[in-house]
Design a protein around this motif. Sequence first.
Motif, PDB file in Angstrom:
ATOM      1  N   ALA A 130      18.685 -36.589  29.993  1.00 33.52           N
ATOM      2  CA  ALA A 130      19.749 -37.018  29.085  1.00 33.52           C
ATOM      3  C   ALA A 130      21.008 -37.431  29.854  1.00 33.52           C
ATOM      4  N   TYR A 131      21.432 -36.610  30.802  1.00 31.10           N
ATOM      5  CA  TYR A 131      22.659 -36.935  31.541  1.00 31.10           C
ATOM      6  C   TYR A 131      22.451 -38.103  32.497  1.00 31.10           C
ATOM      7  N   SER A 132      21.250 -38.264  33.026  1.00 33.25           N
ATOM      8  CA  SER A 132      20.951 -39.451  33.838  1.00 33.25           C
ATOM      9  C   SER A 132      21.096 -40.709  32.992  1.00 33.25           C
ATOM     10  N   THR A 133      20.675 -40.619  31.736  1.00 31.76           N
ATOM     11  CA  THR A 133      20.765 -41.758  30.820  1.00 31.76           C
ATOM     12  C   THR A 133      22.205 -42.079  30.467  1.00 31.76           C
ATOM     13  N   VAL A 134      22.990 -41.047  30.219  1.00 30.27           N
ATOM     14  CA  VAL A 134      24.415 -41.233  29.921  1.00 30.27           C
ATOM     15  C   VAL A 134      25.097 -41.931  31.100  1.00 30.27           C
ATOM     16  N   GLN A 135      24.799 -41.457  32.303  1.00 28.30           N
ATOM     17  CA  GLN A 135      25.443 -42.013  33.494  1.00 28.30           C
ATOM     18  C   GLN A 135      25.021 -43.462  33.716  1.00 28.30           C
ATOM     19  N   TYR A 136      23.728 -43.749  33.533  1.00 30.96           N
ATOM     20  CA  TYR A 136      23.266 -45.120  33.739  1.00 30.96           C
ATOM     21  C   TYR A 136      23.878 -46.064  32.710  1.00 30.96           C
ATOM     22  N   ALA A 137      24.007 -45.599  31.477  1.00 30.58           N
ATOM     23  CA  ALA A 137      24.641 -46.416  30.434  1.00 30.58           C
ATOM     24  C   ALA A 137      26.068 -46.775  30.839  1.00 30.58           C
ATOM     25  N   LYS A 138      26.801 -45.813  31.409  1.00 28.45           N
ATOM     26  CA  LYS A 138      28.171 -46.070  31.871  1.00 28.45           C
ATOM     27  C   LYS A 138      28.173 -47.085  33.012  1.00 28.45           C
ATOM     28  N   GLN A 139      27.285 -46.879  33.966  1.00 25.55           N
ATOM     29  CA  GLN A 139      27.263 -47.742  35.148  1.00 25.55           C
ATOM     30  C   GLN A 139      26.968 -49.186  34.790  1.00 25.55           C
ATOM     31  N   ILE A 140      25.933 -49.389  33.982  1.00 21.43           N
ATOM     32  CA  ILE A 140      25.545 -50.761  33.667  1.00 21.43           C
ATOM     33  C   ILE A 140      26.550 -51.409  32.720  1.00 21.43           C
ATOM     34  N   SER A 141      27.206 -50.602  31.866  1.00 18.68           N
ATOM     35  CA  SER A 141      28.256 -51.144  30.999  1.00 18.68           C
ATOM     36  C   SER A 141      29.416 -51.658  31.825  1.00 18.68           C
ATOM     37  N   ASN A 142      29.842 -50.862  32.803  1.00 20.38           N
ATOM     38  CA  ASN A 142      30.975 -51.242  33.645  1.00 20.38           C
ATOM     39  C   ASN A 142      30.637 -52.428  34.542  1.00 20.38           C
ATOM     40  N   LYS A 143      29.408 -52.459  35.033  1.00 20.20           N
ATOM     41  CA  LYS A 143      29.012 -53.494  35.977  1.00 20.20           C
ATOM     42  C   LYS A 143      28.832 -54.849  35.306  1.00 20.20           C
ATOM     43  N   ASN A 144      28.319 -54.846  34.065  1.00 18.10           N
ATOM     44  CA  ASN A 144      27.951 -56.107  33.420  1.00 18.10           C
ATOM     45  C   ASN A 144      28.775 -56.434  32.183  1.00 18.10           C
ATOM     46  N   SER A 145      29.799 -55.609  31.927  1.00 20.24           N
ATOM     47  CA  SER A 145      30.641 -55.821  30.742  1.00 20.24           C
ATOM     48  C   SER A 145      29.809 -55.859  29.457  1.00 20.24           C
ATOM     49  N   LEU A 146      28.823 -54.971  29.405  1.00 17.36           N
ATOM     50  CA  LEU A 146      27.980 -54.831  28.221  1.00 17.36           C
ATOM     51  C   LEU A 146      28.306 -53.514  27.529  1.00 17.36           C
ATOM     52  N   THR A 147      27.985 -53.436  26.250  1.00 23.76           N
ATOM     53  CA  THR A 147      28.109 -52.165  25.542  1.00 23.76           C
ATOM     54  C   THR A 147      26.730 -51.518  25.503  1.00 23.76           C
ATOM     55  N   ILE A 148      26.604 -50.417  26.239  1.00 24.91           N
ATOM     56  CA  ILE A 148      25.318 -49.720  26.346  1.00 24.91           C
ATOM     57  C   ILE A 148      25.482 -48.314  25.772  1.00 24.91           C
ATOM     58  N   VAL A 149      24.653 -47.977  24.812  1.00 20.61           N
ATOM     59  CA  VAL A 149      24.707 -46.677  24.150  1.00 20.61           C
ATOM     60  C   VAL A 149      23.538 -45.812  24.628  1.00 20.61           C
ATOM     61  N   PRO A 150      23.779 -44.562  25.030  1.00 15.71           N
ATOM     62  CA  PRO A 150      22.667 -43.692  25.441  1.00 15.71           C
ATOM     63  C   PRO A 150      21.967 -43.091  24.219  1.00 15.71           C
ATOM     64  N   ILE A 151      20.645 -43.162  24.206  1.00 11.59           N
ATOM     65  CA  ILE A 151      19.851 -42.646  23.080  1.00 11.59           C
ATOM     66  C   ILE A 151      18.724 -41.770  23.621  1.00 11.59           C
ATOM     67  N   PHE A 152      18.514 -40.634  22.952  1.00  7.34           N
ATOM     68  CA  PHE A 152      17.461 -39.685  23.322  1.00  7.34           C
ATOM     69  C   PHE A 152      16.392 -39.697  22.234  1.00  7.34           C
ATOM     70  N   TRP A 153      15.180 -40.089  22.613  1.00 11.55           N
ATOM     71  CA  TRP A 153      14.046 -40.148  21.685  1.00 11.55           C
ATOM     72  C   TRP A 153      13.376 -38.774  21.639  1.00 11.55           C
ATOM     73  N   ILE A 154      13.415 -38.119  20.493  1.00 12.22           N
ATOM     74  CA  ILE A 154      12.779 -36.812  20.327  1.00 12.22           C
ATOM     75  C   ILE A 154      11.348 -37.043  19.856  1.00 12.22           C
ATOM     76  N   GLU A 155      10.405 -36.821  20.742  1.00  9.82           N
ATOM     77  CA  GLU A 155       9.007 -37.079  20.406  1.00  9.82           C
ATOM     78  C   GLU A 155       8.426 -35.859  19.670  1.00  9.82           C
ATOM     79  N   ASP A 156       8.474 -35.917  18.346  1.00 12.36           N
ATOM     80  CA  ASP A 156       7.989 -34.791  17.538  1.00 12.36           C
ATOM     81  C   ASP A 156       6.786 -35.152  16.688  1.00 12.36           C
ATOM     82  N   ASN A 157       6.197 -36.339  16.910  1.00 15.35           N
ATOM     83  CA  ASN A 157       4.893 -36.628  16.316  1.00 15.35           C
ATOM     84  C   ASN A 157       3.786 -35.960  17.124  1.00 15.35           C
ATOM     85  N   ASP A 158       4.117 -35.567  18.346  1.00 15.80           N
ATOM     86  CA  ASP A 158       3.166 -34.901  19.226  1.00 15.80           C
ATOM     87  C   ASP A 158       2.680 -33.602  18.587  1.00 15.80           C
TER      88      ASP A 158
END
Length: 567
Positions: A130-158
Amino acid sequence: MVKKRKFVLVRYKVLEDARLYLFQFIFMHSIPFTELQFSHLFKEFISGSSSIYSYFPSNSLPTDKWLTIAEKFNGRQQLINSISATMNGLELSALQTKNLQSLSNNTTLAAVTGQQVGFLGGAMYTVLKAYSTVQYAKQISNKNSLTIVPIFWIEDNDADSDEAAKATLLSSKNELLTLVCTEEITTNIPVSERIFGDDIKSVMDSIEEGIQQSEFSSDILLKLREIYKSGVSWTSAFTQLLQFIMADSGILFISASVARKKGLFGNIIRKEIEDFRASKEVIENTSNQLQEARFHVQAAASDVNIFYHDGNKRLKLRSDDGIHYSAGDLQFSKEQIIALAESSPELFSPNVLLRPIIQDDIIPTIAYIAGPGEIAYLAQLHSAYKLFNVPMPIIKPRHSVTFMPPSVVRFLEKNNFTPTFFMRPWKQIEMELTTRTKDGDSDLIFTTALSKVSEVFACIANYAKGIDQSLIGAANAAEHQTEKQIEDLRKKINSAQKKRHTSLFDKSYETASILMPFDELQERGLSPIHWAIRFGIKQLTETVSLLTDNAPDTHFIIPLNFPHINQ
């Protein structure tokens, strides 16, 4: 080789009417993945080898291409509704509210990760992803001037409740304490349908009785009892716990079962049924290429990569010919199953290979942050994404870490051990400890003794042969008996030597249980709640957040040696 890096950890502790800020430099060790138990495929991926990167999309797609993908995505409202339904009843942080609102913008993309539901949050890597995803969203947003939202998929059909029901902490004696939230283990009921019974209270009592108390344990246990109680679904408890840990990071949660029940899987499900074996063929072609390149294949494709939901049961959908279908005892024609997929898509969910494609069909994903196993099966899917006309996202590795509590730090320093000495199976550690601690003259003494026995009995046998040929067998038997007695004596002496070092062996076993529980990396074995209880939620999340400032290209070892914790 263990390398050291230094970073600043900013922490605080509330005192009556003032706040004391502690600034501390901590040495963060790093170990190359090549020295640990990771697959060849993952190691090649981390190294950037072209031999494996050809199976993944480019990391350098131009910004305008991603904006085009974002603008073409037409499922924003359904996505927002599914996230809102998943997080219904939770108090969203300001950043989560902002991120949810941003998804309505047709230029917003998502950095995504996910994990199956797990009791007490599952393993520590759930939080790392989760925190790796948050950090990557920040990095790529800053680098490319994009709006990137971090999302966590809860796999509960398993439906693997055996895995979902377990969590491991360390007891007050630093022994592995595995807890199971239910005695009813099932393999065909989605975890989204599982509800905690009255026995969950006794499980919470066991946690309180077994753990080492700290200044944080009372508050953490109180929160756990609020979350884990009779009548609460496993998915709800998992979501509440992740929200408790990570709300301030801004990450959003979407339940796979919520998305399924809202019919969002229909597009890919219908194509999978209509084009019988098409996905299997392209996945198998890629899998064969991977094997020819000497990479392992993580998952096998099926003729139909779909499950059918019959009430609260999840059944494998099967077909040998694309005309006749079955799910358990249920039978369908192709027309019937296509009609059901069209009218009731909520009755279907994907297997592990189709799940990423469905996920990226209903989320405008720019990047997926994956663990080593996920990277392995995602390598099989490049052509499958094209088959379903879904853009395959950039694949990035999550961060990987082992925490060392103060007791471990002190033990390693006192005995001049490195962390990697204990990051392997216990049998190997025990053998090397035995070699290290036994008397250096032991081998020489017993080797010499056995050599002399051999010489003596050779003379005896030669002498006996001159008297009576039949005595040679008796002489050989006596030699073997004498050698056995010497070997038995050697074992007794080695055992006695080992007892002299009982404290070292006991402390080494404790250290191995902390750094390598169940002979696997700590992040796979221990629940994040263990570290929250020992060091507090804030300290845990601050440390992980700071860790993610570093590239995820190595395994980190972080000593949690905070001055106000006495362990």
